[in-house]
Design a protein around this motif. Structure first.
Motif, PDB file in Angstrom:
ATOM      1  N   SER A 111     -53.050   1.202 -11.569  1.00 37.34           N
ATOM      2  CA  SER A 111     -52.419   0.342 -11.799  1.00 37.34           C
ATOM      3  C   SER A 111     -53.924  -0.827 -11.572  1.00 37.34           C
ATOM      4  N   LEU A 112     -54.116  -0.659 -10.880  1.00 38.02           N
ATOM      5  CA  LEU A 112     -55.326  -1.672  -9.973  1.00 38.02           C
ATOM      6  C   LEU A 112     -56.316  -0.735  -9.361  1.00 38.02           C
ATOM      7  N   TRP A 113     -57.799  -1.806 -10.090  1.00 34.28           N
ATOM      8  CA  TRP A 113     -58.625  -0.952  -9.992  1.00 34.28           C
ATOM      9  C   TRP A 113     -59.295  -2.264  -8.989  1.00 34.28           C
ATOM     10  N   TRP A 114     -59.841  -2.654  -7.877  1.00 33.49           N
ATOM     11  CA  TRP A 114     -60.050  -4.077  -7.279  1.00 33.49           C
ATOM     12  C   TRP A 114     -61.321  -4.169  -7.237  1.00 33.49           C
ATOM     13  N   MET A 131     -66.226  -4.265 -19.283  1.00 36.18           N
ATOM     14  CA  MET A 131     -67.126  -4.911 -19.117  1.00 36.18           C
ATOM     15  C   MET A 131     -67.878  -5.256 -19.869  1.00 36.18           C
ATOM     16  N   LEU A 132     -68.033  -6.477 -19.801  1.00 31.23           N
ATOM     17  CA  LEU A 132     -69.158  -6.980 -20.270  1.00 31.23           C
ATOM     18  C   LEU A 132     -70.449  -7.636 -19.926  1.00 31.23           C
ATOM     19  N   MET A 133     -71.487  -8.224 -20.903  1.00 35.19           N
ATOM     20  CA  MET A 133     -73.543  -7.446 -20.171  1.00 35.19           C
ATOM     21  C   MET A 133     -73.302  -7.974 -18.803  1.00 35.19           C
ATOM     22  N   ALA A 134     -72.897  -9.356 -18.788  1.00 40.09           N
ATOM     23  CA  ALA A 134     -73.278  -9.743 -17.628  1.00 40.09           C
ATOM     24  C   ALA A 134     -72.812  -9.376 -16.514  1.00 40.09           C
ATOM     25  N   LEU A 190     -74.028   4.145 -23.105  1.00 41.12           N
ATOM     26  CA  LEU A 190     -73.287   2.951 -22.189  1.00 41.12           C
ATOM     27  C   LEU A 190     -73.609   1.152 -22.092  1.00 41.12           C
ATOM     28  N   HIS A 191     -75.185   1.068 -22.142  1.00 36.06           N
ATOM     29  CA  HIS A 191     -75.529  -0.194 -23.368  1.00 36.06           C
ATOM     30  C   HIS A 191     -75.218  -0.817 -23.971  1.00 36.06           C
ATOM     31  N   GLN A 215     -74.034   4.360 -12.914  1.00 35.02           N
ATOM     32  CA  GLN A 215     -74.243   4.552 -14.120  1.00 35.02           C
ATOM     33  C   GLN A 215     -72.523   6.262 -15.363  1.00 35.02           C
ATOM     34  N   ARG A 216     -72.752   6.513 -14.188  1.00 33.21           N
ATOM     35  CA  ARG A 216     -71.852   7.948 -14.543  1.00 33.21           C
ATOM     36  C   ARG A 216     -70.594   7.348 -14.404  1.00 33.21           C
ATOM     37  N   TRP A 217     -70.089   6.585 -13.551  1.00 34.23           N
ATOM     38  CA  TRP A 217     -68.968   5.431 -13.406  1.00 34.23           C
ATOM     39  C   TRP A 217     -67.980   5.016 -14.368  1.00 34.23           C
ATOM     40  N   ASN A 218     -69.516   3.348 -14.345  1.00 37.55           N
ATOM     41  CA  ASN A 218     -69.744   2.945 -15.974  1.00 37.55           C
ATOM     42  C   ASN A 218     -69.435   3.462 -16.679  1.00 37.55           C
ATOM     43  N   GLU A 219     -69.545   4.929 -17.643  1.00 37.54           N
ATOM     44  CA  GLU A 219     -69.434   5.216 -18.736  1.00 37.54           C
ATOM     45  C   GLU A 219     -67.877   5.736 -18.598  1.00 37.54           C
ATOM     46  N   TRP A 220     -67.059   6.707 -17.009  1.00 32.62           N
ATOM     47  CA  TRP A 220     -65.989   7.266 -16.998  1.00 32.62           C
ATOM     48  C   TRP A 220     -64.889   5.797 -17.089  1.00 32.62           C
ATOM     49  N   ILE A 221     -65.184   4.829 -16.384  1.00 36.75           N
ATOM     50  CA  ILE A 221     -63.991   3.829 -16.391  1.00 36.75           C
ATOM     51  C   ILE A 221     -64.121   2.610 -17.113  1.00 36.75           C
ATOM     52  N   ARG A 222     -64.775   2.970 -18.349  1.00 35.31           N
ATOM     53  CA  ARG A 222     -64.890   1.956 -19.353  1.00 35.31           C
ATOM     54  C   ARG A 222     -63.716   2.716 -19.814  1.00 35.31           C
TER      55      ARG A 222
END
Lengths: 357, 296
Positions: free
Chosen positions: A217-220, B245-248, B71-72, A350-357
């Motif tokens: 419920s929370l990603w702090w 998630m935003l660009m900034a 992603l970007h 990079q992998r994290w960002n792709e997964w978490i979105r």
């Protein structure tokens, strides 16, 4: 117009006088010896000042000036200062893992030579002084949970964190651009052995995280969010900082934690390349490592583990009891592979960002 | 340019500012020089350095990364989408406020203006935290919904994309209201009266006269909101979840966590280019709409 001008200068006169007196007052400090250290400010700064900076100034006459910034800001600013040749800080604090990175070593002075004087000190932990900086303190990121009725089973391991049948309730995980902790917890929950954890198997970690995602419920992003979320009942099991868990415990919230699911990470004091007050900065660092009393006093307030075992002995029983040490560290606590994390930081994020979105 | 509505452009409230009569071109130039110098030193030079940094190593490899890693681009399009939604929401909510401010008597208009300005002068951080207090699990809004029986349990309001759009719209509304207000104020009431005299109803008068003549203000406000929204950092970090998630945020990660400044510069340059593109597009759209050339 002239009357307006004279009126406005009359109004300004006390301000100008005040400014002039400030300049006069601050003149002696320009002449005196000083050292400039960047830290995260707030309660942290206050505790360090009382335990470390003030006694240091008393002993040496060197004034300690602090500058507040977040860890990320400090890192970026320090790099910018060294690159542009306008170094205005002497020391700054950074995480232990970052302090072992190549980027860090490009910006800070190699302290191997300085560290030699502490080589024979038995009370200091082996990593108390390294090329990237002197160890300020260590603290844990661990599994904290809401306590229930006495006799109920309590979560102890990361596998328990993933077991939503046995331990229902929502979860909290950090999401502050440094994802190795979460991935490592997932791998441990999936049955990876502690000594086989690194290099992290990212695919496996993300697959395991996918299982728990619906319950999160929370990603702090900030420590404050993890506290506020717990207070609000937003989660009942979370991977959070021990310092915050302890603060909530002191507040009287029903929180407990398990050292069987914890990662130990320290903060280091780093010396910038080309620091103006290099000698004073070295003295300040040596003062910290040489004063178990100062370490004990600061860590008593901040709930951290000091680098010296003598300092641990000086702390109150109450503080010692809630500190990861001895058997816990030996048997359960994960000490991360900084080298691997640094080499793979960009890939992991990079992998994290792709997964978490 | 001015063929269709000559009286309009000669009206003193448009275009011709009275200061032109007092200062010669030389004096004007001298007065504006410090500003231009400050812009050159404080804006153009750093931006030029940033763009140069993004090509460091003499390659386009950083740009290749921006455009080949999905992603970007996803985040870029997501950012444009959020900025667009925020701009439209600000416009829909802000236009009536601006209209009201322009029509009210002086005292009441001042009161409304204060309601617009005081939030503007309050720190973005404070306003964003206020939304955290309102939207959190046992916050004011959830409390109200549960007490009135609208929902059973607390809704997930905070750390969502909706929360980001809501908070950003709140922060950016004054930037929409003020230009529209000034455009509406500059519009002589005679025009509306003339339209009514010629038989137009209130709606027709609004659509045919007030709305087109306020478009320069709408344009200015929309561009300002959109551009500011593209670069938002603090508000999404405080009220947004991992999905928003935003660009900034991405640029911040590269700058402070990974210290990969050339790549951060490439991301920033792409964002800057997109921003400029949209500004040009807005302008083009406005100049294409007929009859507006005379006012803008």
């Amino acid at each position: 117009m002239t009357s307006l001008l004279s009126r406005s200068t009359t109004g300004l006169r006390p301000i100008i006088a005040g400014l002039l007196s400030l300049i006069v007052l601050s003149l002696p400090t320009f002449a005196a010896e000083r050292v400039i250290i960047a830290s995260t400010g707030g309660a942290y700064d206050k505790a360090l000042r009382a335990a470390w900076f003030d006694p240091f100034t008393k002993a040496t006459g060197i004034e300690v000036v602090t500058v507040a910034a977040t860890n990320a800001e400090m890192r970026a600013k320090a790099a910018a200062m060294v690159k542009t040749g306008t170094v205005s800080w002497d020391l700054y604090l950074d995480g232990e893992i970052q302090a072992a990175s190549k980027a860090h070593l490009e910006v800070t002075e190699d302290l191997t030579e300085f560290c030699r004087q502490f080589a024979d000190r038995e009370d200091l932990s082996a990593n108390a002084c390294s090329a990237g900086g002197a160890l300020l303190q260590s603290t844990a990121t661990l599994l904290a949970y809401r306590t229930g009725k006495p006799g109920e089973p309590v979560p102890e391991t990361w596998a328990d964190m993933w077991d939503t049948e046995k331990f229902p309730g929502e979860r909290a995980f950090p999401n502050f651009d440094d994802p190795w902790r979460v991935m490592a917890a997932a791998l441990l929950a999936d049955g990876v052995k502690r000594d086989e954890l690194f290099p992290l198997d990212i695919d496996r970690a993300l697959a395991k995280l996918e299982q728990i995602r619906p319950s999160v419920s929370l990603w702090w992003k900030t420590g404050d969010q993890s506290v506020q979320g717990f207070r609000n009942g937003e989660y009942s099991l979370g991977q959070i900082w021990l310092t915050r868990a302890k603060a909530m415990h002191n507040e009287g919230l029903p929180v407990a934690w398990s050292y069987k699911a914890s990662f130990l990470v320290g903060d280091r004091i780093a010396l910038l390349k080309g620091a103006l007050h290099r000698e004073n900065a070295l003295k300040l660092m040596a003062f910290w490592l040489n004063s178990p009393a100062a370490q004990a006093k600061a860590c008593e307030v901040l709930s951290c583990t000091p680098p010296s075992s003598e300092a641990i002995a000086m702390m109150s029983d109450e503080a010692r009891k809630t500190m990861p040490q001895g058997d816990d560290v030996r048997d359960y606590v994960i000490i991360p592979d900084a080298e691997w994390i640094n080499a793979n930081a960009a890939m992991m994020l990079q992998r994290w960002n792709e997964w978490i979105r | 340019m001015t063929r269709s509505l000559t009286p309009l452009s000669s009206s003193p409230s448009f275009r011709r500012s009275s200061s032109a009569r007092f200062y010669s071109p030389t004096a004007s130039l001298a007065l504006v020089t410090p500003l231009i110098a400050a812009l050159l030193a404080g804006f153009l030079y750093p931006v030029a350095r940033l763009i140069a940094l993004s090509f460091s190593g003499g390659t386009l490899s950083h740009y290749r990364r921006v455009f080949t890693e999905p992603l970007h681009l996803d985040v870029l399009f997501g950012t444009i989408e959020v900025a667009f939604v925020v701009t439209v929401a600000s416009l829909l909510l802000g236009f009536p406020v601006a209209y009201l401010m322009a029509r009210l008597s002086k005292g009441l208009a001042m009161a409304v203006a204060a309601c617009v300005f005081i939030p503007l002068w309050t720190s973005v951080l404070v306003r964003s935290y206020a939304w955290v207090v309102l939207l959190q699990r046992n916050g004011i809004i959830n409390g109200l919904l549960i007490d009135t029986g609208v929902t059973e349990g607390p809704l997930k309001l905070i750390y969502t994309e909706g929360a980001v759009i809501l908070a950003m719209t709140h922060v950016l509304m004054p930037f929409m209201i003020l230009p529209i207000y000034s455009a509406l104020r500059a519009l002589p009431p005679d025009y509306v009266r003339a339209a009514r005299n010629l038989g137009a109803g209130p709606i027709r008068a609004f659509v045919a006269v007030t709305l087109p003549l306020s478009l320069p203000g709408v344009f200015a406000g929309s561009v300002m909101c959109f551009v500011l929204a593209l670069g938002f950092y603090i508000t999404p970090a405080l009220v947004g979840g991992p999905g928003s998630m935003l660009m900034a945020t991405l640029i911040g990660q590269q700058t402070t966590v990974l210290l990969d400044w050339p790549f951060a510069a490439a991301l920033s340059t792409v964002l800057l280019a997109v921003t400029l593109l949209f500004v040009l597009l807005f302008r083009r759209m406005l100049s294409l709409s007929k009859g507006l050339n005379s006012v803008y």
